[in-house]
Design a protein around this motif. Structure first.
Motif, PDB file in Angstrom:
ATOM      1  N   LEU A  83       0.832  -1.198   0.000  1.00 36.73           N
ATOM      2  CA  LEU A  83       0.000   0.000   0.000  1.00 36.73           C
ATOM      3  C   LEU A  83       0.873   1.256   0.000  1.00 36.73           C
ATOM      4  O   LEU A  83       0.579   2.228  -0.690  1.00 36.73           O
ATOM      5  N   ALA A  84       1.980   1.197   0.745  1.00 36.40           N
ATOM      6  CA  ALA A  84       2.878   2.355   0.842  1.00 36.40           C
ATOM      7  C   ALA A  84       3.392   2.749  -0.545  1.00 36.40           C
ATOM      8  O   ALA A  84       3.471   3.936  -0.872  1.00 36.40           O
ATOM      9  N   PHE A  85       3.705   1.754  -1.363  1.00 36.00           N
ATOM     10  CA  PHE A  85       4.223   2.116  -2.683  1.00 36.00           C
ATOM     11  C   PHE A  85       3.140   2.749  -3.557  1.00 36.00           C
ATOM     12  O   PHE A  85       3.393   3.737  -4.251  1.00 36.00           O
ATOM     13  N   VAL A  86       1.921   2.196  -3.504  1.00 30.80           N
ATOM     14  CA  VAL A  86       0.816   2.764  -4.293  1.00 30.80           C
ATOM     15  C   VAL A  86       0.581   4.225  -3.875  1.00 30.80           C
ATOM     16  O   VAL A  86       0.431   5.115  -4.714  1.00 30.80           O
ATOM     17  N   LEU A  87       0.608   4.474  -2.565  1.00 31.26           N
ATOM     18  CA  LEU A  87       0.386   5.836  -2.066  1.00 31.26           C
ATOM     19  C   LEU A  87       1.574   6.739  -2.410  1.00 31.26           C
ATOM     20  O   LEU A  87       1.393   7.895  -2.790  1.00 31.26           O
ATOM     21  N   GLY A  88       2.770   6.199  -2.276  1.00 33.22           N
ATOM     22  CA  GLY A  88       3.978   6.964  -2.609  1.00 33.22           C
ATOM     23  C   GLY A  88       3.977   7.383  -4.072  1.00 33.22           C
ATOM     24  O   GLY A  88       4.387   8.486  -4.425  1.00 33.22           O
ATOM     25  N   HIS A  89       3.502   6.486  -4.921  1.00 31.10           N
ATOM     26  CA  HIS A  89       3.393   6.781  -6.351  1.00 31.10           C
ATOM     27  C   HIS A  89       2.446   7.975  -6.578  1.00 31.10           C
ATOM     28  O   HIS A  89       2.752   8.874  -7.365  1.00 31.10           O
ATOM     29  N   GLU A  90       1.333   7.993  -5.873  1.00 32.48           N
ATOM     30  CA  GLU A  90       0.402   9.122  -6.011  1.00 32.48           C
ATOM     31  C   GLU A  90       1.050  10.419  -5.505  1.00 32.48           C
ATOM     32  O   GLU A  90       0.875  11.475  -6.109  1.00 32.48           O
ATOM     33  N   LEU A  91       1.830  10.322  -4.433  1.00 31.07           N
ATOM     34  CA  LEU A  91       2.564  11.508  -3.956  1.00 31.07           C
ATOM     35  C   LEU A  91       3.473  12.027  -5.067  1.00 31.07           C
ATOM     36  O   LEU A  91       3.645  13.236  -5.237  1.00 31.07           O
ATOM     37  N   GLY A  92       4.057  11.095  -5.806  1.00 29.01           N
ATOM     38  CA  GLY A  92       4.923  11.474  -6.933  1.00 29.01           C
ATOM     39  C   GLY A  92       4.175  12.292  -7.980  1.00 29.01           C
ATOM     40  O   GLY A  92       4.721  13.226  -8.555  1.00 29.01           O
ATOM     41  N   HIS A  93       2.902  11.949  -8.226  1.00 24.66           N
ATOM     42  CA  HIS A  93       2.110  12.730  -9.185  1.00 24.66           C
ATOM     43  C   HIS A  93       1.881  14.151  -8.675  1.00 24.66           C
ATOM     44  O   HIS A  93       1.889  15.100  -9.448  1.00 24.66           O
ATOM     45  N   PHE A  94       1.694  14.309  -7.362  1.00 26.84           N
ATOM     46  CA  PHE A  94       1.554  15.664  -6.808  1.00 26.84           C
ATOM     47  C   PHE A  94       2.851  16.442  -6.984  1.00 26.84           C
ATOM     48  O   PHE A  94       2.853  17.616  -7.306  1.00 26.84           O
ATOM     49  N   ARG A  95       3.944  15.747  -6.728  1.00 22.83           N
ATOM     50  CA  ARG A  95       5.255  16.382  -6.807  1.00 22.83           C
ATOM     51  C   ARG A  95       5.458  17.015  -8.190  1.00 22.83           C
ATOM     52  O   ARG A  95       5.970  18.118  -8.308  1.00 22.83           O
ATOM     53  N   ASN A  96       5.045  16.297  -9.218  1.00 26.32           N
ATOM     54  CA  ASN A  96       5.219  16.817 -10.580  1.00 26.32           C
ATOM     55  C   ASN A  96       3.976  17.528 -11.097  1.00 26.32           C
ATOM     56  O   ASN A  96       3.927  17.923 -12.252  1.00 26.32           O
ATOM     57  N   ARG A  97       2.986  17.629 -10.253  1.00 28.42           N
ATOM     58  CA  ARG A  97       1.704  18.275 -10.567  1.00 28.42           C
ATOM     59  C   ARG A  97       1.004  17.644 -11.773  1.00 28.42           C
ATOM     60  O   ARG A  97       0.252  18.299 -12.504  1.00 28.42           O
ATOM     61  N   ASP A  98       1.277  16.360 -11.966  1.00 26.26           N
ATOM     62  CA  ASP A  98       0.604  15.621 -13.036  1.00 26.26           C
ATOM     63  C   ASP A  98      -0.898  15.592 -12.799  1.00 26.26           C
ATOM     64  O   ASP A  98      -1.684  15.514 -13.740  1.00 26.26           O
ATOM     65  N   HIS A  99      -1.272  15.607 -11.518  1.00 26.84           N
ATOM     66  CA  HIS A  99      -2.698  15.465 -11.202  1.00 26.84           C
ATOM     67  C   HIS A  99      -3.522  16.571 -11.836  1.00 26.84           C
ATOM     68  O   HIS A  99      -4.668  16.359 -12.190  1.00 26.84           O
ATOM     69  N   LEU A 100      -2.929  17.760 -11.995  1.00 28.58           N
ATOM     70  CA  LEU A 100      -3.685  18.839 -12.626  1.00 28.58           C
ATOM     71  C   LEU A 100      -3.707  18.672 -14.140  1.00 28.58           C
ATOM     72  O   LEU A 100      -4.722  18.893 -14.779  1.00 28.58           O
ATOM     73  N   ARG A 101      -2.578  18.238 -14.688  1.00 31.13           N
ATOM     74  CA  ARG A 101      -2.545  18.031 -16.140  1.00 31.13           C
ATOM     75  C   ARG A 101      -3.546  16.962 -16.542  1.00 31.13           C
ATOM     76  O   ARG A 101      -4.183  17.044 -17.584  1.00 31.13           O
ATOM     77  N   ALA A 102      -3.706  15.944 -15.672  1.00 37.79           N
ATOM     78  CA  ALA A 102      -4.595  14.836 -16.002  1.00 37.79           C
ATOM     79  C   ALA A 102      -6.067  15.243 -15.963  1.00 37.79           C
ATOM     80  O   ALA A 102      -6.921  14.544 -16.471  1.00 37.79           O
ATOM     81  N   LEU A 103      -6.350  16.361 -15.337  1.00 37.61           N
ATOM     82  CA  LEU A 103      -7.746  16.778 -15.262  1.00 37.61           C
ATOM     83  C   LEU A 103      -8.260  17.227 -16.624  1.00 37.61           C
ATOM     84  O   LEU A 103      -9.446  17.327 -16.845  1.00 37.61           O
ATOM     85  N   GLY A 104      -7.330  17.520 -17.505  1.00 39.67           N
ATOM     86  CA  GLY A 104      -7.759  17.972 -18.820  1.00 39.67           C
ATOM     87  C   GLY A 104      -7.661  19.472 -18.934  1.00 39.67           C
ATOM     88  O   GLY A 104      -7.692  20.194 -17.954  1.00 39.67           O
ATOM     89  N   ARG A 105      -7.526  19.881 -20.195  1.00 42.73           N
ATOM     90  CA  ARG A 105      -7.322  21.302 -20.479  1.00 42.73           C
ATOM     91  C   ARG A 105      -8.447  22.152 -19.954  1.00 42.73           C
ATOM     92  O   ARG A 105      -8.217  23.190 -19.345  1.00 42.73           O
ATOM     93  N   GLY A 106      -9.668  21.714 -20.180  1.00 41.92           N
ATOM     94  CA  GLY A 106     -10.840  22.509 -19.801  1.00 41.92           C
ATOM     95  C   GLY A 106     -10.791  22.886 -18.340  1.00 41.92           C
ATOM     96  O   GLY A 106     -10.931  24.047 -17.977  1.00 41.92           O
ATOM     97  N   ILE A 107     -10.543  21.873 -17.505  1.00 40.32           N
ATOM     98  CA  ILE A 107     -10.595  22.108 -16.065  1.00 40.32           C
ATOM     99  C   ILE A 107      -9.419  22.962 -15.599  1.00 40.32           C
ATOM    100  O   ILE A 107      -9.580  23.867 -14.794  1.00 40.32           O
ATOM    101  N   VAL A 108      -8.221  22.679 -16.146  1.00 40.68           N
ATOM    102  CA  VAL A 108      -7.056  23.468 -15.728  1.00 40.68           C
ATOM    103  C   VAL A 108      -7.254  24.933 -16.102  1.00 40.68           C
ATOM    104  O   VAL A 108      -6.972  25.838 -15.315  1.00 40.68           O
TER     105      VAL A 108
END
Ligand code: ZN
Length: 269
Positions: A136-161
């Motif tokens: 579980l720690a690795f799955v969660l750590g991976h998601e932290l990595g997306h925050f670090r690179n702010r991928d989570h906002l890019r993944a929302l799509g152009r419209g939302i960003v």
């Protein structure tokens, strides 16, 4: 004198250029326009992200939840344990601009995702699949990595960003943007974003436990039981092939000389 209208010459509407060449020019032209539009949108998103720093994002989305999220009971042990684990893992990210919040979605489909403001959603389906805290720690750590690179906002799509950007500029409430879990669920990241998030996730796991034993055991099982359960389809649809991932993670651990053996911690639920 009588005017005699001349017949137009044959073929005045036919160009001298070969039709295939004309078609080719058209295709090349349209492709160029399409590429230009895509590049412009990518640029606009990067510009929007630049003008909405992570600190602002964290503040704006401090208490926000997606509209269609169905959470499990707030007193559920799994929710508590996942939140505690995220707290411990994120402590290894010095000066993280987010206060991470965990919510457990009641879906049976295994998935984990990063959402604006430091919100991490894991599904019950995923919690049913993990067999140790280390997995579980690795799955969660991976998601932290997306925050670090702010991928989570890019993944929302152009419209939302872009609406996020305009909400910030005009001082409107971001709650009105209307982000749904369903929108994010099937939107994956590209390979580089995924492997960067994996590197960060594994580094965090190593920092927490001093080894990386069982960190990718979940993906090994999924690779072995390929097509075994339907519950893992969504996670695999938005993440790289489990087998490729295992190989990459093994190589990374060897390169970094992170011990592959160590104490594996059982789940507390
Ligand atoms: Zn990912």
């Amino acid at each position: 004198m009588k005017y005699i209208a001349k017949k137009p010459k044959e073929g005045i509407n036919v160009s001298d250029v070969h039709p295939l060449v004309e078609a080719g020019t058209l295709v090349v032209g349209l492709t160029a326009i399409f590429i230009a539009i895509v590049l412009l949108l990518v640029f606009l998103i990067e510009a929007a992200l630049y003008f909405v720093p992570a600190e602002t994002e964290a503040e704006l989305f401090a208490d926000w939840l997606p509209e269609d999220l169905v959470t499990i009971s707030p007193s559920d042990d799994r929710l508590y344990e996942a939140q505690m684990l995220v707290n411990r893992l994120s402590a290894h990210w010095a000066d993280a601009p987010y206060t991470f919040r965990v919510e457990v979605d009641d879906s049976d489909l295994a998935n984990a995702m990063a959402l604006p403001g430091g919100l991490i959603i894991v599904t019950q389906g995923l919690l049913d699949e993990v067999e140790s805290e280390n997995e579980l720690a690795f799955v969660l750590g991976h998601e932290l990595g997306h925050f670090r690179n702010r991928d989570h906002l890019r993944a929302l799509g152009r419209g939302i960003v872009l609406s996020l950007f305009f909400a910030v500029v005009t001082g409107n409430d971001v709650a009105g943007i209307g982000i749904n879990v369903a929108d994010v669920t099937l939107r994956g990241f590209n390979r580089d974003q995924e492997s960067d998030a994996d590197e960060f996730g594994l580094a965090v796991v190593y920092a927490e436990y001093g080894h990386v034993d069982e960190a990718w055991r979940l993906f090994e099982r999924w690779d072995e039981q390929r097509n075994g359960t339907t519950g893992i389809v969504t996670y695999l649809a938005t993440h790289p092939d489990a087998g490729d991932r295992v190989e990459q993670l093994e190589r990374l651990a060897q390169r970094q000389q992170w011990p592959a053996e160590g104490e594996v911690i059982p789940l507390k639920w």
